[in-house]
Design an enzyme around this catalytic site. Structure first.
Site, PDB file in Angstrom:
ATOM      1  N   CYS A  69      28.772  -2.622 -20.295  1.00 10.51           N
ATOM      2  CA  CYS A  69      29.865  -3.104 -19.448  1.00 10.51           C
ATOM      3  C   CYS A  69      29.311  -3.684 -18.156  1.00 10.51           C
ATOM      4  O   CYS A  69      28.772  -2.969 -17.317  1.00 10.51           O
ATOM      5  CB  CYS A  69      30.817  -1.940 -19.197  1.00 10.51           C
ATOM      6  SG  CYS A  69      31.880  -2.099 -17.752  1.00 10.51           S
ATOM      7  N   CYS A  72      30.688  -2.357 -14.873  1.00  9.16           N
ATOM      8  CA  CYS A  72      30.206  -0.985 -14.644  1.00  9.16           C
ATOM      9  C   CYS A  72      28.837  -1.011 -13.983  1.00  9.16           C
ATOM     10  O   CYS A  72      28.569  -0.270 -13.036  1.00  9.16           O
ATOM     11  CB  CYS A  72      30.094  -0.215 -15.969  1.00  9.16           C
ATOM     12  SG  CYS A  72      31.666  -0.011 -16.829  1.00  9.16           S
TER      13      CYS A  72
END
Ligand code: ZN
Length: 144
Positions: A69, A72
């Protein structure tokens, strides 16, 4: 706050009883002798999540993330900074949702990153999407 509180060791998961007045003095784990607060988020998984959730007497902020991600990974340094600033009043922790799938499912994580703030073992606030360090700190303080 009472005279002593329980803090779960981020290294060995032992529950430590620490005098509240000494919380800011770099307390060490009675079992493994490592610092209970390192200025970095604790790494949680399906095995130790419940222990940290239920046995920490301080609030816990968890970053649900995954290695694939992009947002993230972008937020990771901000979360590190927030850990250094919010400890030892708050435990910051990361949970890799790709590995800890049972815990991610338990909390119905649908998008990442998602941050959940827990107190007394219960969810008190949730936020989806990446945030900067200052916004993370403000968001936590607004809910405590
Ligand atoms: Zn320990």
């Amino acid at each position: 706050m009472s005279d002593a509180i329980h803090i779960v060791c981020p290294h060995c998961n032992a529950v430590n009883r620490i005098p509240t007045a000494r919380l800011g003095e770099g307390p060490k784990c009675g079992k493994c002798k490592k610092p209970l607060f390192t200025g970095h988020p604790a790494e949680l998984d399906d095995r130790n999540f419940q222990q940290h959730l239920n046995r920490n007497d301080i609030p816990m902020l968890v970053d649900f993330w995954a290695p694939w991600c992009g947002p993230c990974r972008m937020m990771a340094p901000a979360f590190e900074q927030a850990a250094a600033r919010l400890e030892p009043r708050v435990r910051l922790a990361k949970l890799n949702t790709e590995e800890a799938q049972a815990t991610a499912a338990q909390f119905g994580i649908r998008s990442i990153p998602t941050m959940i703030l827990f107190r007394g073992g219960r969810e008190i606030a949730r936020q989806a999407g990446a945030m900067g360090a200052e916004d993370i700190i403000r968001w936590v303080q607004a809910h405590l």
